[in-house]
Write a protein that holds these residues in place. Sequence first.
Motif, short mmCIF file in Angstrom:
data_model
loop_
_atom_site.label_atom_id
_atom_site.label_comp_id
_atom_site.label_asym_id
_atom_site.label_seq_id
_atom_site.Cartn_x
_atom_site.Cartn_y
_atom_site.Cartn_z
N ALA D 57 0.85 -1.18 0.00
CA ALA D 57 0.00 0.00 0.00
C ALA D 57 0.89 1.23 0.00
CB ALA D 57 -0.89 0.02 1.23
N PRO D 58 0.39 2.31 -0.55
CA PRO D 58 1.11 3.56 -0.39
C PRO D 58 1.02 4.01 1.07
CG PRO D 58 -1.03 3.96 -1.40
CD PRO D 58 -0.87 2.48 -1.31
N THR D 59 2.00 4.76 1.50
CA THR D 59 1.93 5.39 2.82
C THR D 59 1.30 6.76 2.65
OG1 THR D 59 3.86 4.20 3.64
CG2 THR D 59 3.27 6.22 4.79
N TYR D 60 0.10 6.90 3.15
CA TYR D 60 -0.63 8.17 3.12
C TYR D 60 -0.82 8.64 4.55
CZ TYR D 60 -2.23 7.25 -1.75
OH TYR D 60 -2.31 6.99 -3.09
N MET D 61 -0.48 9.84 4.83
CA MET D 61 -0.68 10.40 6.17
C MET D 61 -0.18 9.46 7.27
SD MET D 61 -1.67 13.36 5.37
CE MET D 61 -1.75 13.92 7.05
N GLY D 62 1.00 8.89 7.03
CA GLY D 62 1.66 8.12 8.07
C GLY D 62 1.27 6.67 8.19
N GLY D 63 0.47 6.15 7.26
CA GLY D 63 0.09 4.74 7.35
C GLY D 63 -0.45 4.24 6.04
N ALA D 64 -0.77 2.95 5.99
CA ALA D 64 -1.32 2.35 4.78
C ALA D 64 -2.61 3.08 4.39
CB ALA D 64 -1.60 0.86 5.01
N SER D 65 -2.83 3.21 3.11
CA SER D 65 -4.03 3.90 2.61
C SER D 65 -5.30 3.27 3.18
CB SER D 65 -4.07 3.80 1.08
OG SER D 65 -4.17 2.44 0.68
N TRP D 66 -6.36 4.08 3.29
CA TRP D 66 -7.61 3.55 3.89
C TRP D 66 -8.18 2.41 3.08
CZ3 TRP D 66 -12.31 3.35 1.47
CH2 TRP D 66 -12.58 4.24 0.40
N GLN D 67 -7.97 2.45 1.78
CA GLN D 67 -8.49 1.34 0.97
C GLN D 67 -7.83 0.03 1.37
OE1 GLN D 67 -7.46 4.29 -0.30
NE2 GLN D 67 -8.96 5.07 -1.76
#
Lengths: 184, 184, 184, 184
Positions: D57-67
Motif C-alpha cells: 500500500a502507499p503510505t498516506y498520512m503516516g500509514g497504509a491507505s484507507w483502501q
Amino acid sequence: MAKIVVIFHSGYGHTRKQAEAVASGADAQLIAIDAEGNISEADWAALAAAPAIIMGAPTYMGGASWQFKKFADASSKAWFGQQWKDKVFAGFTNSASMNGDKQVTLQYLATLAMQHSGLWVGTGLMPSNAKAAQRNDVNWLGAFTGAMMQSPSDSSPDEVSSGDLETARLLGARVAALVTRLHA
Amino acid sequence: MAKIVVIFHSGYGHTRKQAEAVASGADAQLIAIDAEGNISEADWAALAAAPAIIMGAPTYMGGASWQFKKFADASSKAWFGQQWKDKVFAGFTNSASMNGDKQVTLQYLATLAMQHSGLWVGTGLMPSNAKAAQRNDVNWLGAFTGAMMQSPSDSSPDEVSSGDLETARLLGARVAALVTRLHA
Amino acid sequence: MAKIVVIFHSGYGHTRKQAEAVASGADAQLIAIDAEGNISEADWAALAAAPAIIMGAPTYMGGASWQFKKFADASSKAWFGQQWKDKVFAGFTNSASMNGDKQVTLQYLATLAMQHSGLWVGTGLMPSNAKAAQRNDVNWLGAFTGAMMQSPSDSSPDEVSSGDLETARLLGARVAALVTRLHA
Amino acid sequence: MAKIVVIFHSGYGHTRKQAEAVASGADAQLIAIDAEGNISEADWAALAAAPAIIMGAPTYMGGASWQFKKFADASSKAWFGQQWKDKVFAGFTNSASMNGDKQVTLQYLATLAMQHSGLWVGTGLMPSNAKAAQRNDVNWLGAFTGAMMQSPSDSSPDEVSSGDLETARLLGARVAALVTRLHA
C-alpha cells in the motif's frame, strides 16, 4: 476560543462511550466519523478552528478502523497547508483484548499528529499494576501514549469499564488543561 | 528559567554533531551519555530542572543504542515520582541508511516521553520530496516524529549533511519556542 | 541439528520464568544475558549454530531492557556477515502493567530479527477476550507479535500467571514445529 | 500448488509498479484493491488458497491507505477462523519522502500478518549506504521489515526508481524461495 474537538469512529458503540467520556473531560465538541468514513464540511471547519484535536478509533485487525483512516487520509488537504500546525493532539482506542495491538493504533494516531505538526500529549497517568489493582482502577490497562479501553468481545456498549471511562475522561481533562496553559 | 537539555549518546561522533545542532537551535545544555551509558548526578539535576528534554541516539541494530537505553532505564527513578511530568520532549537519531529503522528509534523516544508524562513535539517541517529536491534541503529525509540524520557508513563526523544539521537546529528552535509559549 | 536458543535478560526473575517456559516448549538451550549485558563466546557460537533464536526481555521504560539492547548491538558482528540469515526468530516480554508498552518491545524484537534477515513467527494463538475469559487462559493478554506476560509490580517470580507461562510454552512449541517443517 | 498472491492498493500508479515488480519476483497473482477498498469473491478465494500473501500500500498520512485498511478489516472474516494461519506474509510500501513514515506502514502490515498467525519475512537485503552508494542500488533506502520505494511527489509512475523496483522483485523472489522450502 473555539471548542476542542473529539473526532472518532465507533463500529458498535463502545468507542463512542469512550469518546463521550473524553469529551466530557475536555468540554469538547464530538464529531462522529460515519460508517463510510466521512464527516461534513462543518466538521472540517470545526477541526480547523479547534485548539486541540483528540482522535479515537477502535482497533480492528491491529490498527485504527478503516473509517478512521479514511478521515486521516482526507486530512491531507489540511496537511498540505499545515493548517493544523501547533494544535494539541491526543488519542484513544478500544478493543476486545487486553492488548490486542491497541498500542499500534495509538502509535499511528501519534504519527498522524506529527505529520500535522502538532503537539502530542498522553495520559499522564501512572498505571495501576500492583497485586491489589482492580479492573476499574484508573489506567488499569497501563497506557501512556493515549487512553485505552478494553471491552470483551461479547459485551455491549453499556457494559464498558467505569475505570476505562474515567481514564478517558482524565485524558480529555489533561488536554483541556494544556490548551488553557498554551492560550493563557 | 533553567536551560533546556539535549541529552544524547554518540558512538562515533555523527550523532554528537546532530546534538550540537539541536542544542544551538534550542540554546540548550548538552549532556553526553558516556560509553558505559552513564551520566553524572549534576546531569540528573539539570534534567530535573529543565523545561524541555531533547533526546538523541544513533540507531544501532534497529533501535536506540544500548547506552541511551541504559540512561532511559535509569530514568525510572524520575518516573516513579513523575518528576519529569509535563516537560516538553523531542528526539533525533542518526544512522547510515536512508531509513535503517530510524523511525523505530524515534517511536521509542516518544514512548519514553509518554511514560514520563511529557508533551512530544516533532519537527514541524514539511518534507523536501519533489523531483527538484536536493540532499541538503531541510527535512530531505522526510521525518515528522523527530529529526533524522543520515551519514554514510564510511563517512566521518565532519562530513554530515548540512541540511540534516539545519533540520536538527530547527527542531531545537521549535522546542525552545514552545517552552517560551508555555512559560509566558 | 543444533538446538534452538532462547536468549533473554531478566532483571528480577519474572522474565526468566517466561524464558524457561518458552524453552520447555521449544526444547531449547537457555542463554541468560548477564546484568552487564554480556554473554560468553560459547553463547555466541550456540546462537550461530541455532536454527531458531527466541528473544526475550522485560519491558523497562517502554522498551527492552538495556542489557538486552547491549546484546542486540553486539549482534552487529553477526549482522555484518548476515550469519543469522534465514533463521527463525520469535520474541516475548514481561512487565508489570497489562499493556505497559510491551508491544513496543515486541516490535523492536521483530525489527531486530528483520535486520538479521530472519523469519518472524508470532504466537499463532487466538485471544481469550470474551466476558467469561479468565486471567489464566492462554493468551488472555491478547498478543500476536510475540508472547506477553504480566506480573504485578509487587509480585515475586513464583507468582507469575500460569496462563502466561503456558502462552510462552506454546510460542516455543510453535517455533520448534516451524523449524522441523523447514528442515524436514 | 496455488499461486502466491500480491495484494495491493495503488492510488496513482506508483505502488502498482512496485506490486508488479514483487509479483514478477514471486511468480504471483496480482490482486488490486479498488478505489473503494474492495476486492471480489474470487480474490478472497485466491487469498485463501495462496501459500503466501504479499501486501502493499502507499503510505498516506503516516500509514497504509484507507483502501488497504478496509481490505485488512474485511480480512477479519478469515481471521475468526484463522484461515490464513501459517501462510507466509511480506509487505511493501511507496511514498514521496525518503522516510515519510514508511516504516509505520510496514510495521502495520507485519502486525496484520501476526494477527493472521502468519510467518513474516523481510527483504533479507543489506543496505547500500556507503559514500559510493547510488540511488538505484538495491535497498538504497535501507529497509528490512519490507520493501520500500520512494517516488518524488511530482513524479509519474513511469519514473519510479529501477533500484527500488529490483528491491521489490527480490522481496518477491525471497518469498517464493521460502514457500518452496516450506512445501518441499
